[in-house]
Design a protein around this motif. Structure first.
Motif: not given
Length: 465
Positions: A373-379, A425-433
């Motif tokens: 489970x991922x979140x873009x929250x840096x904290x 991780x690759x897909x997440x990086x591409x989708x958030x790019x």
């Protein structure tokens, strides 16, 4: 005080044109239906700029005599209805006598026709005959429509773009080719051939021409008959899915219709085989006594009323359920007989540091569960991945687990789960790019589309450029 007056015939034709002729497809539809009613076995439709500039429909039917040619552009002039009783046993596609005068009132029209005895050529501008002369004796009729809506600029303004107009025409001609596989249809636009059937009478061949070989291979023939209805045609395997109802094609006595009740029966039967927003490819031909239907509902004649609709719906549902229930829809999976065997080397021989049994007993084993489970929250809190230090691979156990070590100890890593995590991780990086990258496949994927869907897709990509 105003007085009631008889409406001028040209004005009446222009008003009728507002109902009969809304776009270029309507012109093609009316002319093609006339050619079919004239017993043609070859119909050619040539377009210039999707029909906006020019439409030419040529057939090899029975043609018209000089007298009939002179009457053809008069309002309500028709050879298909004579008396009131004929309205309840309509077998022709056209019968109102409104199409030709309506088309002629908003365009430049040239008629060339011959019954084999005498040839006639007429030219009309805005519905008025401007010239008349003897023509060639080639049996059949050719109608040329140019500068559509030249005298009704408001209607011309609301014509769709050329892609959309052409897609509508292609879709209609495709449907008529499916309804009449015994007629050779040729459709061109700016000298490019978009459809060319052989007129052999083989419906599956026409499906192949329109939908492609993959769809044609996955069509199921159906046939059923009751006292009132005779049903035949093809329905697709559930794996053939389209994104809209346009793939549901139903003909009644050769007439293309749109009936929501019949479409609902089809989608209800298929709903447990495919997603709710997908539709099968269906080509159904219904033959019924004309007295049981009413086609005089709308000027386009695409709506129709049935007198025994409940019986028809039960019949259609029954044949579809029976046909689909006989299919084996489980895909075949090939099993490889050979297996990959790896020599398993004891860990103690690969790395002497674990050869000491006492050291092995003192080892502390910790099981880490990776949180997907991922979140873009840096904290966010520190995950187990953040605590991992660089590891050195030692070997593989049972061709499944990677054995690795670092200063903290030994690790067993599931190769499959690790690969999933790396790809994730690759897909997440591409989708958030913000910079989306595209990769050309090593082997191109072949996608078959009907011409009308291809034109709409091409229009979409052209707008993106």
């Amino acid at each position: 005080m105003s007085h009631i007056q008889i409406m001028d015939e040209l004005l009446a034709n222009k008003i009728a044109a507002g109902e009969v002729v809304e776009k270029t497809m309507n012109v093609v539809k009316e002319l093609v239906e006339n050619s079919i009613d004239a017993l043609s076995d070859e119909i050619r439709i040539d377009l210039i700029d999707s029909g906006v500039k020019k439409i030419v429909v040529t057939d090899n039917g029975i043609g018209m005599s000089e007298e009939d040619a002179n009457l053809a552009f008069l309002r309500h002039a028709t050879s298909k209805l004579v008396k009131e009783e004929d309205l309840f046993k309509i077998r022709s596609l056209g019968f109102r006598g409104e199409a030709l005068p309506s088309i002629a009132s908003v365009s430049e029209v040239t008629l060339k026709t011959s019954d084999g005895m005498v040839g006639t050529e007429l030219h009309l501008s805005g519905g008025i005959v401007t010239s008349k002369q003897k023509g060639a004796l080639r049996k059949g009729t050719s109608v040329t429509v140019e500068d559509l809506f030249y005298n009704t600029p408001v209607r011309l303004k609301y014509l769709k773009n050329l892609y959309t107009e052409l897609a509508n025409i292609v879709d209609y001609v495709n449907k008529m080719a499916l309804s009449y596989p015994n007629i050779k249809f040729v459709l061109t636009n700016n000298d490019k051939v978009l459809l060319n059937t052989d007129g052999s009478g083989n419906l599956l061949k026409v499906i192949h021409k329109i939908y492609g070989v993959n769809t044609a291979k996955r069509m199921i023939p159906i046939a059923m008959e009751t006292n009132d209805y005779e049903l035949s045609g093809y329905v697709s395997y559930p794996e053939i899915m389209k994104s809209n109802r346009n793939s549901l094609t139903v003909f009644v006595n050769g007439r293309l219709i749109r009936n929501n009740e019949l479409n609902k029966v089809i989608t209800d039967v298929y709903h447990k085989y495919m997603p709710p927003d997908k539709y099968p490819v269906v080509v159904l031909k219904l033959t019924v006594d004309p007295s049981l239907i009413d086609v005089n509902v709308h000027p386009t004649k695409m709506d129709i009323k049935f007198s025994k609709v409940v019986e028809l719906k039960e019949m259609l549902s029954s044949i579809l359920k029976d046909s689909l229930s006989k299919l084996t829809l489980i895909p075949h999976v090939a099993v490889r007989e050979e297996s990959i065997l790896e020599e398993v080397v004891p860990i103690s021989k690969r790395n002497p540091s674990y050869a000491n049994e006492d050291a092995a007993e003192e080892m502390v084993v910790e099981e880490m569960t990776l949180d997907f489970q991922t979140t873009l929250d840096s904290t966010k809190e520190e995950s187990p991945m953040d605590r991992l230090k660089e590891m050195t691979p030692i070997g593989i156990v049972h061709a499944t687990y990677i054995v690795a070590e670092n200063e903290d100890g030994m690790y067993l890593i599931d190769q499959h789960a690790a690969a999933e995590r790396v790809n994730y991780e690759k897909c997440l990086a591409q989708m958030t790019s913000h910079h989306q990258e595209t990769i050309t496949p090593l082997v191109p994927l072949s996608i078959e589309l009907p011409q009308d869907e291809f034109l709409k897709l091409k229009q979409h990509f052209d707008l993106l450029e």
